[in-house]
Design a protein around this motif. Structure first.
Motif, PDB file in Angstrom:
ATOM      1  N   UNK A  34       0.849  -1.191   0.000  1.00 30.40           N
ATOM      2  CA  UNK A  34       0.000   0.000   0.000  1.00 30.40           C
ATOM      3  C   UNK A  34       0.881   1.237   0.000  1.00 30.40           C
ATOM      4  N   UNK A  35       0.373   2.336  -0.564  1.00 29.66           N
ATOM      5  CA  UNK A  35       1.224   3.533  -0.531  1.00 29.66           C
ATOM      6  C   UNK A  35       0.916   4.418   0.679  1.00 29.66           C
ATOM      7  N   UNK A  36      -0.296   4.314   1.240  1.00 31.73           N
ATOM      8  CA  UNK A  36      -0.636   5.203   2.357  1.00 31.73           C
ATOM      9  C   UNK A  36      -0.042   4.724   3.672  1.00 31.73           C
ATOM     10  N   UNK A  37       0.417   5.699   4.454  1.00 35.43           N
ATOM     11  CA  UNK A  37       1.009   5.375   5.752  1.00 35.43           C
ATOM     12  C   UNK A  37       0.379   6.270   6.814  1.00 35.43           C
ATOM     13  N   UNK A  38       0.630   5.942   8.067  1.00 39.91           N
ATOM     14  CA  UNK A  38       0.160   6.805   9.157  1.00 39.91           C
ATOM     15  C   UNK A  38       1.162   6.724  10.298  1.00 39.91           C
ATOM     16  N   UNK A  39       1.104   7.748  11.178  1.00 40.47           N
ATOM     17  CA  UNK A  39       1.978   7.720  12.353  1.00 40.47           C
ATOM     18  C   UNK A  39       1.168   7.236  13.544  1.00 40.47           C
ATOM     19  N   UNK A  40       1.758   6.315  14.300  1.00 35.44           N
ATOM     20  CA  UNK A  40       1.052   5.738  15.446  1.00 35.44           C
ATOM     21  C   UNK A  40       1.948   5.752  16.675  1.00 35.44           C
ATOM     22  N   UNK A  41       1.292   5.763  17.841  1.00 35.47           N
ATOM     23  CA  UNK A  41       2.018   5.575  19.084  1.00 35.47           C
ATOM     24  C   UNK A  41       2.601   4.168  19.104  1.00 35.47           C
ATOM     25  N   UNK A  48       1.718  -4.044  13.220  1.00 36.27           N
ATOM     26  CA  UNK A  48       1.700  -3.239  11.989  1.00 36.27           C
ATOM     27  C   UNK A  48       3.095  -3.297  11.367  1.00 36.27           C
ATOM     28  N   UNK A  49       3.222  -2.727  10.149  1.00 36.63           N
ATOM     29  CA  UNK A  49       4.481  -2.841   9.417  1.00 36.63           C
ATOM     30  C   UNK A  49       5.114  -1.461   9.245  1.00 36.63           C
ATOM     31  N   UNK A  50       6.376  -1.350   9.595  1.00 34.51           N
ATOM     32  CA  UNK A  50       7.092  -0.061   9.510  1.00 34.51           C
ATOM     33  C   UNK A  50       7.197   0.393   8.061  1.00 34.51           C
ATOM     34  N   UNK A  51       6.874   1.664   7.821  1.00 35.12           N
ATOM     35  CA  UNK A  51       6.989   2.175   6.449  1.00 35.12           C
ATOM     36  C   UNK A  51       8.293   2.948   6.235  1.00 35.12           C
ATOM     37  N   UNK A 170      14.275  -2.104  10.342  1.00 32.80           N
ATOM     38  CA  UNK A 170      14.152  -1.730   8.933  1.00 32.80           C
ATOM     39  C   UNK A 170      12.698  -1.610   8.484  1.00 32.80           C
ATOM     40  N   UNK A 171      12.505  -0.715   7.522  1.00 34.34           N
ATOM     41  CA  UNK A 171      11.220  -0.577   6.841  1.00 34.34           C
ATOM     42  C   UNK A 171      10.787  -1.968   6.367  1.00 34.34           C
ATOM     43  N   UNK A 172       9.472  -2.257   6.477  1.00 36.85           N
ATOM     44  CA  UNK A 172       8.994  -3.565   6.034  1.00 36.85           C
ATOM     45  C   UNK A 172       8.971  -4.597   7.147  1.00 36.85           C
ATOM     46  N   UNK A 191       5.847   5.922  15.488  1.00 37.69           N
ATOM     47  CA  UNK A 191       6.491   5.378  14.287  1.00 37.69           C
ATOM     48  C   UNK A 191       5.546   5.506  13.095  1.00 37.69           C
ATOM     49  N   UNK A 192       6.126   5.442  11.890  1.00 38.97           N
ATOM     50  CA  UNK A 192       5.319   5.454  10.662  1.00 38.97           C
ATOM     51  C   UNK A 192       5.075   4.020  10.226  1.00 38.97           C
ATOM     52  N   UNK A 193       3.796   3.709  10.011  1.00 42.68           N
ATOM     53  CA  UNK A 193       3.438   2.356   9.562  1.00 42.68           C
ATOM     54  C   UNK A 193       2.518   2.463   8.354  1.00 42.68           C
ATOM     55  N   UNK A 194       2.416   1.362   7.619  1.00 43.61           N
ATOM     56  CA  UNK A 194       1.456   1.329   6.513  1.00 43.61           C
ATOM     57  C   UNK A 194       0.044   1.308   7.092  1.00 43.61           C
ATOM     58  N   UNK A 195      -0.879   1.899   6.369  1.00 43.05           N
ATOM     59  CA  UNK A 195      -2.254   1.902   6.873  1.00 43.05           C
ATOM     60  C   UNK A 195      -2.803   0.475   6.890  1.00 43.05           C
ATOM     61  N   UNK A 196      -3.878   0.300   7.650  1.00 48.13           N
ATOM     62  CA  UNK A 196      -4.494  -1.029   7.736  1.00 48.13           C
ATOM     63  C   UNK A 196      -5.115  -1.413   6.403  1.00 48.13           C
ATOM     64  N   UNK A 197      -4.977  -2.681   6.084  1.00 47.66           N
ATOM     65  CA  UNK A 197      -5.572  -3.202   4.856  1.00 47.66           C
ATOM     66  C   UNK A 197      -7.055  -3.488   5.114  1.00 47.66           C
ATOM     67  N   UNK A 198      -7.901  -3.203   4.100  1.00 50.88           N
ATOM     68  CA  UNK A 198      -9.331  -3.526   4.250  1.00 50.88           C
ATOM     69  C   UNK A 198      -9.636  -4.802   3.463  1.00 50.88           C
TER      70      UNK A 198
END
Ligand code: AMP
Ligand code: MG
Length: 430
Positions: A34-41, A48-51, A170-172, A191-198
């Motif tokens: 996915x290309x969208x990411x978000x920052x989470x606590x 989740x997966x590090x972007x 590492x990312x991924x 941290x920055x992670x990929x958004x959740x998959x639907x």
């Protein structure tokens, strides 16, 4: 005239069947993160997966400290032979450093984790020094040391584990409890992670009764409870995706079409079960061809021969077989690695290792077989695997008793007791 027989799921050698390895390659080529990411606590980022790579903002340890309870000393005070007497200036506690400059002939009492005072380079453990009473008129308590501790011993240097600026995760990377602790230890709180998959999923079949509306009721002739949607729910839940349950869909072209459109409008991934073979009540692959594209359909595997994959609009579509065991096998082999890839994971292949088979397994060459097994370590330390009874594709009990799949390659013509086989555990190790 004899009947001219068509290819079917009873055939082991069917030229039209796509080998599993090729199907996996085609799938990997079509699926990207996915290309969208978000920052989470940090806590929210579990599973989740590090972007992006995470680098350490600090040295770890952040200060040079003692690994033991003892005395921080200068190694140039060590006597060549015999003992030397040192004045003990005070105590350095973990969290309460002693702000002194240790000169020749001096030492500091230090506790594990205490900051090494300026001038010191070695910790002699408390069991290796002797306390002596203060010399007449002396200001400090004294200890006797010998020269047997190697210089630098029992000291953890600043930055010894991690240097500031160094990439630590590492990312991924799929974040596990160890990563959460590691991030906290670095003082990283977001941290920055990929958004959740639907992921949308539905069952097909006129014979199915939904648990939601029929629990506790008796089944009519030819009816059965829909289990696949619940198995899918549970397997998807473990992957941490957002679930969209679209219920049971009737075996008509129109209902199947509507479910496809509904699902693909809301989800990144759509999963159906049943209706994917070539029967008169099977509408899945025809609908996929009509509304999107079919990348593959029939695979050289057992269970799970009819497995359709393709796209409807931007959504990836997996038409899984109806048989409950085939649903799980095709999910673990094809859907799970694809979902992980879309979630941004770089490591998506299922874990496999070898074990000694305690069961003889019948098989003819032609298709990869996935039998259900129980893997365990015997008293001799050897990893062994046993098959879980009858292996029919509809027997969910064979799956429920198992903790792994036994993966038998296409060309294999049977397994004897004592042979080495490949096993794939159902769950990760941590
Ligand atoms: P199908 O491919 O639709 O012909 O289904 C193959 C077999 O799996 C049939 O015996 C179905 O009744 C069974 N089946 C299909 N869907 C489900 C489901 N959701 N839950 C339990 N069994 C199912
Ligand atoms: Mg059906």
């Amino acid at each position: 005239m004899p009947i001219e027989k068509q290819p079917s799921c009873e055939d082991d050698q069917e030229p039209a069947l796509l080998p599993v390895g090729i199907a996996l390659e085609r799938l990997a080529a079509r699926i990207s993160p996915l290309s969208e990411t978000e920052r989470l606590g940090v806590r929210e980022s579990l599973d989740r997966v590090l972007s992006t790579d995470v680098s350490s903002p600090i040295d770890v340890p952040s200060y040079t400290n003692s690994a033991m309870d003892g005395y921080a000393v200068r190694s140039d005070d060590f006597p060549q032979q015999g003992e030397a007497t040192l004045n003990v200036l005070g105590t350095a506690w973990a969290g309460t450093p002693l702000d002194v400059d240790v000169k020749p002939g001096e030492a500091v009492r230090i506790m594990t984790g205490g900051m090494m005072p300026a001038g010191t380079d070695t910790v002699i453990i408390q069991e290796h020094v002797q306390n002596i009473s203060t010399q007449q008129g002396g200001q400090y308590p004294q200890v006797l040391i010998d020269g047997e501790t190697p210089p630098g011993r029992n000291v953890r240097q600043a930055g010894e584990d991690i240097k500031a600026g160094e990439t630590v995760i590492e990312q991924g990377t799929l974040l596990t409890p160890a990563h959460i602790g590691l991030l906290a230890s670095l003082g990283v709180d977001q941290v920055s992670v990929y958004r959740k998959l639907k992921v949308a999923f539905f069952s097909t079949g006129d014979e199915l009764r939904a648990l939601e509306s029929h629990a506790g009721q008796s089944l009519g002739p030819g009816e059965l409870f829909d289990s696949n949607r619940h198995t899918l729910f549970a397997m998807l839940r473990r992957l941490g995706v957002t679930l969209i349950d679209l219920g049971v869909v009737a075996d008509t072209a129109e209902a199947t079409r509507q479910a496809f459109l509904d699902a693909s409008a809301q989800a990144d991934v759509v999963i159906s079960s049943g209706g994917v073979s070539a029967g008169q009540a099977d509408f899945v692959s025809a609908t996929l061809a009509e509304l999107g594209e079919v990348t593959f359909w029939k695979l050289a595997m057992r269970p799970g021969r009819p497995l359709a994959y393709g796209k409807v609009g931007d959504a990836h579509f997996f038409g899984l077989p109806g048989n409950p065991v085939a649903v799980m096998v095709t999910f673990y082999e094809f859907v799970q690695p694809s979902i992980k890839r879309m979630m941004g994971c770089t490591d998506t292949a299922p874990m496999q290792f070898t074990a000694r088979s305690e069961s003889a397994l019948r098989k003819s060459p032609g298709r990869v077989e996935y039998q259900r097994g129980v893997v365990s370590t015997g008293p001799d330390g050897v990893v062994t695997v046993q098959v879980t009874g009858k292996q029919g594709a509809g027997r969910l009990t064979s799956m429920a008793m198992a903790n792994c799949l036994i993966v038998i390659p296409a060309e294999c013509a049977g397994v004897a007791v004592g042979d080495t086989v490949v096993v794939q555990p159902f769950h990760g190790l941590m």
